[in-house]
Scaffold this active site. Sequence first.
Site, PDB file in Angstrom:
ATOM      1  N   LYS A  80       0.843  -1.203   0.000  1.00  0.00           N
ATOM      2  CA  LYS A  80       0.000   0.000   0.000  1.00  0.00           C
ATOM      3  C   LYS A  80       0.876   1.250   0.000  1.00  0.00           C
ATOM      4  O   LYS A  80       1.899   1.285   0.702  1.00  0.00           O
ATOM      5  CB  LYS A  80      -0.909  -0.041   1.232  1.00  0.00           C
ATOM      6  CG  LYS A  80      -2.041   0.974   1.249  1.00  0.00           C
ATOM      7  CD  LYS A  80      -2.940   0.744   2.474  1.00  0.00           C
ATOM      8  CE  LYS A  80      -4.090   1.724   2.554  1.00  0.00           C
ATOM      9  NZ  LYS A  80      -4.942   1.486   3.740  1.00  0.00           N
ATOM     10  N   SER A 155      -9.956   2.069   2.796  1.00  0.00           N
ATOM     11  CA  SER A 155      -9.095   2.799   1.905  1.00  0.00           C
ATOM     12  C   SER A 155      -8.183   1.900   1.066  1.00  0.00           C
ATOM     13  O   SER A 155      -7.687   2.321   0.029  1.00  0.00           O
ATOM     14  CB  SER A 155      -8.219   3.764   2.716  1.00  0.00           C
ATOM     15  OG  SER A 155      -7.343   3.039   3.581  1.00  0.00           O
ATOM     16  N   SER A 179      -9.923  -0.494   6.935  1.00  0.00           N
ATOM     17  CA  SER A 179      -9.392  -0.374   5.573  1.00  0.00           C
ATOM     18  C   SER A 179      -8.700  -1.618   5.014  1.00  0.00           C
ATOM     19  O   SER A 179      -8.369  -1.651   3.830  1.00  0.00           O
ATOM     20  CB  SER A 179      -8.430   0.804   5.485  1.00  0.00           C
ATOM     21  OG  SER A 179      -9.164   1.994   5.436  1.00  0.00           O
TER      22      SER A 179
HETATM   23  N1  GLN Z   1     -13.349   3.966   6.217  1.00  0.00           N
HETATM   24  C1  GLN Z   1     -12.638   4.345   7.395  1.00  0.00           C
HETATM   25  C2  GLN Z   1     -12.295   5.801   7.353  1.00  0.00           C
HETATM   26  O1  GLN Z   1     -12.597   6.401   6.388  1.00  0.00           O
HETATM   27  C3  GLN Z   1     -11.435   3.465   7.576  1.00  0.00           C
HETATM   28  C4  GLN Z   1     -10.156   4.068   7.191  1.00  0.00           C
HETATM   29  C5  GLN Z   1      -8.980   3.179   7.456  1.00  0.00           C
HETATM   30  O2  GLN Z   1      -9.090   2.107   8.055  1.00  0.00           O
HETATM   31  N2  GLN Z   1      -7.827   3.648   7.046  1.00  0.00           N
HETATM   32  O3  GLN Z   1     -11.748   6.338   8.271  1.00  0.00           O
END
Ligand code: GLN
Length: 501
Positions: A80, A155, A179
């Site tokens: 990532k 994400s 995410s």
């Molecule tokens: N969807 C969550 C957010 O927008 C998770 C983000 C993440 O785990 N990086 O914060």
Amino acid sequence: MSELIKKNAAELVSLMASGEVSSVEVTQAHLDRIAAVNGTLNSYLHVTADAALKVAADVDRRRAAGESLPKLAGLPIAVKDNLTTTDAPTTAGSKILEGWVPQYDATVVTKLRNELMPILGKTNLDEFAMGSSTEFSAYGPSRNPWDTDRIPGGSGGGSSSAVAGFTAPLAIGSDTGGSIRFPGAVTGTVGTKPTYGAVSRYGLIALASSLDQIGPVSRNVLDAALLQDVIAGHDPHDSTSLPESLGSMAEAAANRSVAGMRIGVIKQLTGAGFQPGVQARFDDSLALLAKNGAEIVEVDCPSFEYAIAAYYLILPAEASSNLAKFDSVRFGLRVTPEGNPTIERVMAATREAGFGPEVKRRIILGTYALSSGYYDAYYGSAQKVRTLIQRDLAAAFSKADVLVSPTAPTTAFKFGEKIDDPLAMYLNDIATIPANLAGIPGMSIPNGLADEDGLPSGLQILAPAREDARLYKVGAALEAWHEEVWGKRMIDFAPELKVGA
Ligand code: GLN
């Protein structure tokens, strides 16, 4: 299309160890697949073909010379793009870091290099990992290989679409509120968020430091275990990393079983609000668990009602502080405005041009929640809710060895469906956020296709802190029974047929 890309990590490792295929062949097969489909999927922001092939050739040479090699040597992987790499740009999906090449590798990247794993490239993400769909990436969204009109989750949608789209056998993700797990659920892949501190965060571009955790993305549970075993461990560079080892996850996956285990179903995370097809597949898996000797118990976590509200105060508060370092002086972009370019005006112009709308929204929210006068009312209250959630989970784990729920309320939604409605986007995280607030490990495994749309759904397993092994034990067991019930692995149902066939 080479058949090699369809093989799991464990299969590729044994084919390479026995000399049936070389690492160069395996790596090249994935690079060819990337060349064929990345234009559609946009899983990768940067492909590091030459560096990957160099590592692969080195592994092949050393293997031929009879050297003893690390377990996953020669197995390619995707990372990532919020983990620092000295040989490739690291953007975190943001314009503000466009073209920035870090001076040091993240500890996890160093571990992959020490394992002699060729790194194929850096995968797409919502800007600074804020989002559930990759639509907030400054470099365009990634697409779901099951249906390219739909989101691959976020994400970490770059990593999930890479693994589901067969451009990498394994990938690294980061999970602050889901995410790794949400993208896993909507792409039919496995995603694990280890116990907070099990994997070093050194070199991970911080979103919310008390919630962030790096973990594996794969197509089956054993593969995830093999990767967690490589990346876990104490790191003196990360003061929050656990001093002790949590044991071998690969062993736990091999000892798959649920006999005699108490499986807790979280009352607040089933039924109303969950897509019927997602709920139906979840019920199928509960029946499988019961049939195979587990005791199913219901557990009550009343404070989960406030989890999203607490998370969306704590996360922006920490993020607003972490993102203050992107000031036009130290990293990446610098925009010099007309007129009198004082440092304040350069900083403001750079942050205005460099950050996207979701990042700005959260910085404003976070600085507001932390401001004197509102600190106790917002940030302080959210921290109290965090404690209540931890207590709910502690009580639940006194009745159950692991907890289960659907990973997400729905299957993959279409692009554009939620982008203008932040609250709808945030609601995706209802089942995943509590694990981050409590620091406990969680895993999403593929859990069949929802009847109404034929798209993958996920089942989440949660365990007490440091008991990551239980996730692998239960996850591997369920996965094996699924294969018997469905006659094939989840991943064999579709995706690559739609892309690059
Ligand atoms: N969807 C969550 C957010 O927008 C998770 C983000 C993440 O785990 N990086 O914060």
